[in-house]
Write a protein that holds these residues in place. Structure first.
Motif, mmCIF file in Angstrom:
data_model
loop_
_atom_site.group_PDB
_atom_site.id
_atom_site.type_symbol
_atom_site.label_atom_id
_atom_site.label_comp_id
_atom_site.label_asym_id
_atom_site.label_seq_id
_atom_site.Cartn_x
_atom_site.Cartn_y
_atom_site.Cartn_z
ATOM 1 N N ILE A 1 -6.688 -1.677 7.570
ATOM 2 C CA ILE A 1 -6.599 -3.031 8.111
ATOM 3 C C ILE A 1 -5.282 -3.700 7.717
ATOM 4 O O ILE A 1 -4.672 -3.363 6.704
ATOM 5 C CB ILE A 1 -7.776 -3.908 7.620
ATOM 6 C CG1 ILE A 1 -7.821 -3.962 6.083
ATOM 7 C CG2 ILE A 1 -9.087 -3.419 8.198
ATOM 8 C CD1 ILE A 1 -8.792 -4.974 5.525
ATOM 9 N N PRO A 2 -4.843 -4.673 8.538
ATOM 10 C CA PRO A 2 -3.707 -5.500 8.140
ATOM 11 C C PRO A 2 -4.159 -6.556 7.134
ATOM 12 O O PRO A 2 -5.255 -7.118 7.256
ATOM 13 C CB PRO A 2 -3.271 -6.146 9.460
ATOM 14 C CG PRO A 2 -4.528 -6.212 10.282
ATOM 15 C CD PRO A 2 -5.367 -5.029 9.872
ATOM 16 N N VAL A 3 -3.347 -6.782 6.139
ATOM 17 C CA VAL A 3 -3.627 -7.817 5.139
ATOM 18 C C VAL A 3 -2.482 -8.811 5.175
ATOM 19 O O VAL A 3 -1.308 -8.430 5.051
ATOM 20 C CB VAL A 3 -3.759 -7.209 3.723
ATOM 21 C CG1 VAL A 3 -3.954 -8.309 2.684
ATOM 22 C CG2 VAL A 3 -4.909 -6.201 3.686
ATOM 23 N N ARG A 4 -2.818 -10.083 5.367
ATOM 24 C CA ARG A 4 -1.818 -11.144 5.379
ATOM 25 C C ARG A 4 -2.100 -12.115 4.239
ATOM 26 O O ARG A 4 -3.221 -12.237 3.785
ATOM 27 C CB ARG A 4 -1.858 -11.884 6.720
ATOM 28 C CG ARG A 4 -1.455 -11.000 7.904
ATOM 29 C CD ARG A 4 -1.555 -11.756 9.215
ATOM 30 N NE ARG A 4 -0.970 -10.990 10.319
ATOM 31 C CZ ARG A 4 -1.641 -10.074 11.022
ATOM 32 N NH1 ARG A 4 -2.940 -9.818 10.745
ATOM 33 N NH2 ARG A 4 -1.031 -9.414 11.990
ATOM 34 N N ASP A 5 -1.071 -12.787 3.809
ATOM 35 C CA ASP A 5 -1.210 -13.810 2.758
ATOM 36 C C ASP A 5 -1.795 -13.228 1.479
ATOM 37 O O ASP A 5 -2.628 -13.860 0.808
ATOM 38 C CB ASP A 5 -2.074 -14.980 3.249
ATOM 39 C CG ASP A 5 -1.459 -15.675 4.452
ATOM 40 O OD1 ASP A 5 -0.221 -15.791 4.486
ATOM 41 O OD2 ASP A 5 -2.213 -16.074 5.356
ATOM 42 N N SER A 6 -1.359 -12.023 1.122
ATOM 43 C CA SER A 6 -1.787 -11.446 -0.152
ATOM 44 C C SER A 6 -1.426 -12.387 -1.294
ATOM 45 O O SER A 6 -0.321 -12.944 -1.325
ATOM 46 C CB SER A 6 -1.091 -10.101 -0.371
ATOM 47 O OG SER A 6 -1.164 -9.711 -1.727
ATOM 48 N N GLY B 1 -12.436 -12.903 -2.272
ATOM 49 C CA GLY B 1 -12.488 -14.076 -1.420
ATOM 50 C C GLY B 1 -11.690 -13.987 -0.138
ATOM 51 O O GLY B 1 -11.735 -14.911 0.682
ATOM 52 N N MET B 2 -10.973 -12.883 0.068
ATOM 53 C CA MET B 2 -10.184 -12.753 1.297
ATOM 54 C C MET B 2 -10.961 -11.960 2.343
ATOM 55 O O MET B 2 -11.825 -11.146 1.998
ATOM 56 C CB MET B 2 -8.835 -12.110 0.986
ATOM 57 C CG MET B 2 -7.951 -13.016 0.132
ATOM 58 S SD MET B 2 -6.239 -12.439 0.047
ATOM 59 C CE MET B 2 -5.709 -12.645 1.757
ATOM 60 N N PRO B 3 -10.670 -12.172 3.622
ATOM 61 C CA PRO B 3 -11.504 -11.581 4.671
ATOM 62 C C PRO B 3 -11.518 -10.059 4.681
ATOM 63 O O PRO B 3 -12.481 -9.453 5.156
ATOM 64 C CB PRO B 3 -10.911 -12.137 5.977
ATOM 65 C CG PRO B 3 -9.658 -12.824 5.619
ATOM 66 C CD PRO B 3 -9.679 -13.105 4.169
#
Length: 232
Positions: free
Chosen positions: A157-162, A145-147
């Motif tokens: 890619i950068p991943v935020r709010d894991s 569900g994450m972009p």
């Protein structure tokens, strides 16, 4: 995706170590080197520890990581630090052959992802990407569900709010994983059984990112009996 089931966690780790030792020898004989993207997680680190005494020509092995926690270089949360403690500091692999993803040393997460993508491009073909899998069917730092699951291009890619701490990470895209010749998912434990079944069911990448990954030559899901216990 072909499933291979071993009796328990210890048997899974030992059998995968055998399989990996053989693959490294084969690729070094054929190409002069072998390139692997490592994974973190408890079973992934157990696998690395099981390789310490294996007959592997470490001078010709190049390693990187399919994802990394964007924390300080000396943080115990770093996949690279855990891999060094379990294996890399204990075998004669040249320092130049260890291609860590950037740490949080004052560089922004976006700039770190750009630098990491350059590192990935410079590696050339990856013989094997090793992956763990979470109970939510995530792989690398690609969470349902994450972009990030929908990001295109073979890049990092950068991943935020894991949803798992730490919140900031770097991760291969699905496309970067799928550019590898071989993809092996190593999964142990009854808490992963439903996710294994979901990943093998044809669920969408948004629901089960693990089901979207595959190698160009081989895709294996290496399981213990507990992880394989739910009907697919």
């Amino acid at each position: 995706m072909r499933a291979v089931v071993e009796g328990d966690r210890a048997a899974l780790v030992a059998a995968t170590a055998d399989r990996l030792e053989a693959l490294l020898g084969e690729r070094i004989a054929a190409r002069g080197r072998a390139t692997i993207a490592l994974t973190g997680g408890s079973v992934g680190i157990e696998l690395l520890a099981a390789l310490v005494d294996r007959r592997i020509d470490w001078e010709h092995v190049v390693v990187t990581w399919s994802d990394e926690r964007f924390v300080a270089a000396d943080s115990g949360d770093r996949n690279a630090r855990q891999a060094r403690e379990a294996l890399l500091d204990l075998v004669p692999i040249p320092a130049a052959n260890i291609r860590e993803l950037p740490a949080a040393d004052g560089t922004s997460l976006d700039d770190a992802a750009t630098a990491a993508t350059g590192l990935l491009e410079a590696l050339g073909p990856i013989d094997l990407t090793l992956l763990g899998m979470g109970p939510d069917a995530h792989v690398a730092s690609l969470f349902p569900g994450m972009p990030g699951v929908r990001e295109g291009g073979a890049r990092i890619i950068p991943v935020r709010d894991s949803p798992k701490p730490p919140p900031e990470r770097l991760s291969f895209t699905v496309e970067a994983i799928n550019a590898s010749e071989r993809v092996w998912l190593i999964v142990a434990g009854a808490d992963k059984a439903e996710a294994v079944a979901l990943a093998r069911s044809g669920a969408s990448p948004d629901e089960a990112p693990a089901g979207a990954v595959h190698g160009t030559l081989e895709t294996l899901m290496l399981l213990d009996a507990d992880a394989a216990s739910a009907p697919a």
